[in-house]
Scaffold this motif. Structure first.
Motif, mmCIF file in Angstrom:
data_model
loop_
_atom_site.group_PDB
_atom_site.id
_atom_site.type_symbol
_atom_site.label_atom_id
_atom_site.label_comp_id
_atom_site.label_asym_id
_atom_site.label_seq_id
_atom_site.Cartn_x
_atom_site.Cartn_y
_atom_site.Cartn_z
ATOM 1 N N PHE A 270 3.751 -1.041 4.012
ATOM 2 C CA PHE A 270 3.100 0.263 3.919
ATOM 3 C C PHE A 270 4.175 1.325 3.730
ATOM 4 O O PHE A 270 5.153 1.363 4.468
ATOM 5 C CB PHE A 270 2.305 0.547 5.199
ATOM 6 C CG PHE A 270 1.613 1.886 5.204
ATOM 7 C CD1 PHE A 270 0.363 2.041 4.613
ATOM 8 C CD2 PHE A 270 2.200 2.998 5.805
ATOM 9 C CE1 PHE A 270 -0.278 3.279 4.608
ATOM 10 C CE2 PHE A 270 1.572 4.235 5.810
ATOM 11 C CZ PHE A 270 0.320 4.366 5.210
ATOM 12 N N VAL B 4 1.464 8.864 10.795
ATOM 13 C CA VAL B 4 0.834 8.088 9.720
ATOM 14 C C VAL B 4 1.328 6.636 9.762
ATOM 15 O O VAL B 4 0.673 5.735 9.259
ATOM 16 C CB VAL B 4 1.090 8.739 8.336
ATOM 17 C CG1 VAL B 4 2.554 8.625 7.934
ATOM 18 C CG2 VAL B 4 0.205 8.122 7.274
ATOM 19 N N LEU C 72 -3.233 2.386 -3.712
ATOM 20 C CA LEU C 72 -2.896 3.736 -3.236
ATOM 21 C C LEU C 72 -3.932 4.159 -2.202
ATOM 22 O O LEU C 72 -5.112 3.820 -2.342
ATOM 23 C CB LEU C 72 -2.930 4.746 -4.388
ATOM 24 C CG LEU C 72 -1.972 4.551 -5.564
ATOM 25 C CD1 LEU C 72 -2.106 5.726 -6.536
ATOM 26 C CD2 LEU C 72 -0.536 4.444 -5.089
ATOM 27 N N THR C 73 -3.498 4.903 -1.178
ATOM 28 C CA THR C 73 -4.475 5.405 -0.199
ATOM 29 C C THR C 73 -5.341 6.504 -0.830
ATOM 30 O O THR C 73 -6.492 6.679 -0.476
ATOM 31 C CB THR C 73 -3.785 5.974 1.055
ATOM 32 O OG1 THR C 73 -2.827 6.952 0.645
ATOM 33 C CG2 THR C 73 -3.105 4.882 1.856
ATOM 34 N N ARG C 74 -4.747 7.267 -1.738
ATOM 35 C CA ARG C 74 -5.543 8.237 -2.509
ATOM 36 C C ARG C 74 -5.012 8.256 -3.940
ATOM 37 O O ARG C 74 -3.796 8.161 -4.154
ATOM 38 C CB ARG C 74 -5.497 9.637 -1.886
ATOM 39 C CG ARG C 74 -4.152 10.341 -1.952
ATOM 40 C CD ARG C 74 -4.251 11.760 -1.395
ATOM 41 N NE ARG C 74 -2.972 12.431 -1.353
ATOM 42 C CZ ARG C 74 -2.531 13.273 -2.284
ATOM 43 N NH1 ARG C 74 -3.283 13.557 -3.340
ATOM 44 N NH2 ARG C 74 -1.348 13.846 -2.180
ATOM 45 N N ASP D 93 1.065 5.313 0.224
ATOM 46 C CA ASP D 93 0.325 6.471 0.712
ATOM 47 C C ASP D 93 0.980 7.749 0.186
ATOM 48 O O ASP D 93 2.121 8.058 0.547
ATOM 49 C CB ASP D 93 0.361 6.451 2.253
ATOM 50 C CG ASP D 93 -0.175 7.726 2.858
ATOM 51 O OD1 ASP D 93 -1.294 8.123 2.475
ATOM 52 O OD2 ASP D 93 0.512 8.323 3.711
ATOM 53 N N VAL E 100 0.862 -1.187 0.000
ATOM 54 C CA VAL E 100 0.000 0.000 0.000
ATOM 55 C C VAL E 100 0.899 1.239 0.000
ATOM 56 O O VAL E 100 1.803 1.364 0.830
ATOM 57 C CB VAL E 100 -0.968 0.005 1.208
ATOM 58 C CG1 VAL E 100 -1.588 1.382 1.404
ATOM 59 C CG2 VAL E 100 -2.074 -1.027 0.988
ATOM 60 N N ARG F 53 -5.600 6.262 6.226
ATOM 61 C CA ARG F 53 -4.446 5.909 5.399
ATOM 62 C C ARG F 53 -3.944 4.505 5.710
ATOM 63 O O ARG F 53 -3.566 3.759 4.817
ATOM 64 C CB ARG F 53 -3.323 6.929 5.597
ATOM 65 C CG ARG F 53 -3.691 8.303 5.079
ATOM 66 C CD ARG F 53 -2.556 9.297 5.247
ATOM 67 N NE ARG F 53 -3.003 10.650 4.946
ATOM 68 C CZ ARG F 53 -2.930 11.220 3.749
ATOM 69 N NH1 ARG F 53 -2.428 10.571 2.743
ATOM 70 N NH2 ARG F 53 -3.373 12.446 3.563
ATOM 71 N N THR F 54 -3.915 4.184 7.007
ATOM 72 C CA THR F 54 -3.369 2.858 7.353
ATOM 73 C C THR F 54 -4.464 1.785 7.328
ATOM 74 O O THR F 54 -4.161 0.611 7.182
ATOM 75 C CB THR F 54 -2.722 2.882 8.750
ATOM 76 O OG1 THR F 54 -3.622 3.487 9.652
ATOM 77 C CG2 THR F 54 -1.422 3.652 8.715
ATOM 78 N N SER G 103 6.523 -0.536 7.954
ATOM 79 C CA SER G 103 6.000 0.728 7.428
ATOM 80 C C SER G 103 7.082 1.787 7.474
ATOM 81 O O SER G 103 7.738 1.958 8.495
ATOM 82 C CB SER G 103 4.831 1.204 8.302
ATOM 83 O OG SER G 103 3.856 0.203 8.382
ATOM 84 N N SER H 230 4.765 5.501 2.909
ATOM 85 C CA SER H 230 4.197 6.849 2.792
ATOM 86 C C SER H 230 5.221 7.762 2.108
ATOM 87 O O SER H 230 6.397 7.761 2.466
ATOM 88 C CB SER H 230 3.851 7.371 4.193
ATOM 89 O OG SER H 230 3.105 8.564 4.096
#
Ligand SMILES: [Zn+2]
Length: 254
Positions: A96, A199, A71-73, A30, A28, A84-85, A207, A98
């Motif tokens: 994860f 985050v 993608l988170t967004r 972010d 994922v 987000r998580t 992460s 970011s």
């Protein structure tokens, strides 16, 4: 050997560990900030736009390596802390990541500060890590009181994922620098650092947070918005994730 492998496979089934097989390793990504939260702004360039563009390139590079990626967004939207998580939990992600961009706190240092840094979650006494984390945390922590902040950060600090996150950060930083320096010799290695980034708090898996460069540095800002430079970052991140998974697989095979 066969007995050992059988034992390990039963152990991993029982403990719910995910196979480090690349094709099954969900990632994922972010893209930091979004919507009313622009992140760093410099020379009319916005961090939220830059990191979304890089996140999409990382997705492309990882998919080419066989990873399922989310993608988170994928647009210009604001997400609350947790949103987000949470997607990483829903998708049972193995990693994860970011993505952010940095900015100098002092205009006099704009042209002095540059380079790539990778962070993993850890309380840190380092003033620079604290300052950068404070800036990145500002929007996601809006409305959260001090006590809650301490509770959420303490809840994960002793978790086993800290060690894995540190390993992942080292592999990603190393591969990013290798890839970028191949084409841009003067890119500065800002190193792997601990930092209290919220985050990363809710993620129960390795992460990390990458600061891809300084928007406040004129030369670096220009490069950051070039497609070739973004591709070098993206391919470096993808190859860092590949290296981390390969190393992990070796640890299991031993
Ligand atoms: Zn940011």
């Amino acid at each position: 050997m066969r007995t050992v492998l059988l034992f390990l496979s039963i152990l991993f089934t029982l403990t719910g560990c995910v196979s480090p097989d690349r094709s099954k390793a969900v990632v994922v990504i972010d893209a930091g900030h979004g919507g009313h939260d622009s992140g760093a702004i410099s020379g009319e360039k916005l961090e939220k736009n830059l990191v979304l563009s890089i996140a999409k390139k990382v997705r492309k590079a990882l998919r080419r390596n066989g990873h399922p990626v989310y993608l988170t967004r994928s647009g210009d939207s604001f997400l609350k802390l947790g949103q987000r998580t949470r997607i990483a939990d829903r998708k049972e992600a193995m990693i994860f990541l970011s993505i952010h961009a940095n900015a100098s706190p002092n205009p006099k240092k704009n042209e002095l500060l540059s380079g790539v840094e990778t962070y993993y979650l850890q309380k840190s006494r380092d003033a620079r890590s604290q300052r950068i984390a404070e800036r990145e945390n500002a929007a996601v922590l809006m409305g959260t009181d001090e006590l809650s902040k301490d509770v959420i950060i303490d809840s994960v600090l002793n978790g086993p994922k800290i060690v894995e996150s540190h390993k992942l950060a080292i592999d990603i930083q190393r591969e990013m620098l290798k890839r970028m320096k191949g084409e841009y010799h003067d890119v500065k290695d800002g190193g792997v650092r601990p930092g209290p980034f919220y985050v990363l708090v809710g993620a129960s898996r390795p992460s990390i947070l990458v600061e891809v460069g300084y928007l406040s540095n004129t030369k670096e800002r220009q490069r950051l918005f070039e497609s070739d430079y973004q591709n070098a970052i993206a391919k470096g991140i993808a190859s860092g994730i590949g290296r981390y998974l390969d190393n992990r697989k070796k640890e299991i095979d031993i």
